[in-house]
Design a protein around this motif. Structure first.
Motif: not given
Length: 180
Positions: A49-69
């Protein structure tokens, strides 16, 4: 070192991914895919559910991790890399959505730099299309481009707007301004 990391930002559907694919295929440049699209595909495949239309907070955290990596991997690999969005884009996403940024994001966006010049793909209605991973309307695409420009400028980057022109014109614009 960070000057070898070039970011292309902007709103959704502005031709960033197509341009990066062109620069990779026709000019041999290293590129990093947009984290948001990769995360959406992965989440849909596994029922997350880490999707912009389901759970924006989780999606944002996933994008942060992806950008760092991806930033760390590019630095480790060496050479020049073009990014379809960077850490400041995640900060911009949080602002757009009214989310508190994930812990450490603001500091990372300030300290883990990219090249001083960032390219902005402005919202471009003539090429804008929705798809399974892009559900925003054009007005939201325009707001996104404006917020991304603001975030990068606030962080001290020089933001250059890409021309609304052919793929090759846009590629030439970037290549003429990249430290190679």
């Amino acid at each position: 070192m960070s000057e070898s990391l070039i970011v292309i930002t902007g709103g959704p559907g502005a031709g960033k991914s197509t341009l990066l694919d062109h620069l990779h295929r026709h000019h041999g440049l290293n590129v990093v895919e947009e984290g948001g699209r990769a995360i959406i595909r992965e989440q849909l495949a596994r029922g997350g559910d880490a999707l912009p239309w389901a759970n924006r907070g989780a999606f944002c955290r996933e994008m942060f991790e992806h950008a760092l990596t991806t930033r760390a991997r590019a630095l480790d690999a060496g050479g020049q890399w073009l990014f379809d969005r960077g850490l400041p884009d995640v900060l911009g996403y949080a602002r757009l959505c009214g989310l508190a940024p994930p812990e450490g994001l603001e500091r990372a966006a300030r300290e883990q730099r990219y090249g001083s010049t960032v390219f902005l793909a402005p919202a471009w209605e003539a090429i804008y299309r929705n798809d399974a991973e892009r559900r925003q309307d054009f007005a939201e695409a325009q707001r996104t481009a404006a917020v991304m420009a603001e975030v990068y400028e606030d962080l001290g980057y020089r933001v250059l707007e890409l021309p609304l022109g052919s793929l090759e014109d846009r590629a030439t614009f970037i290549l003429a301004r990249c430290p190679v």
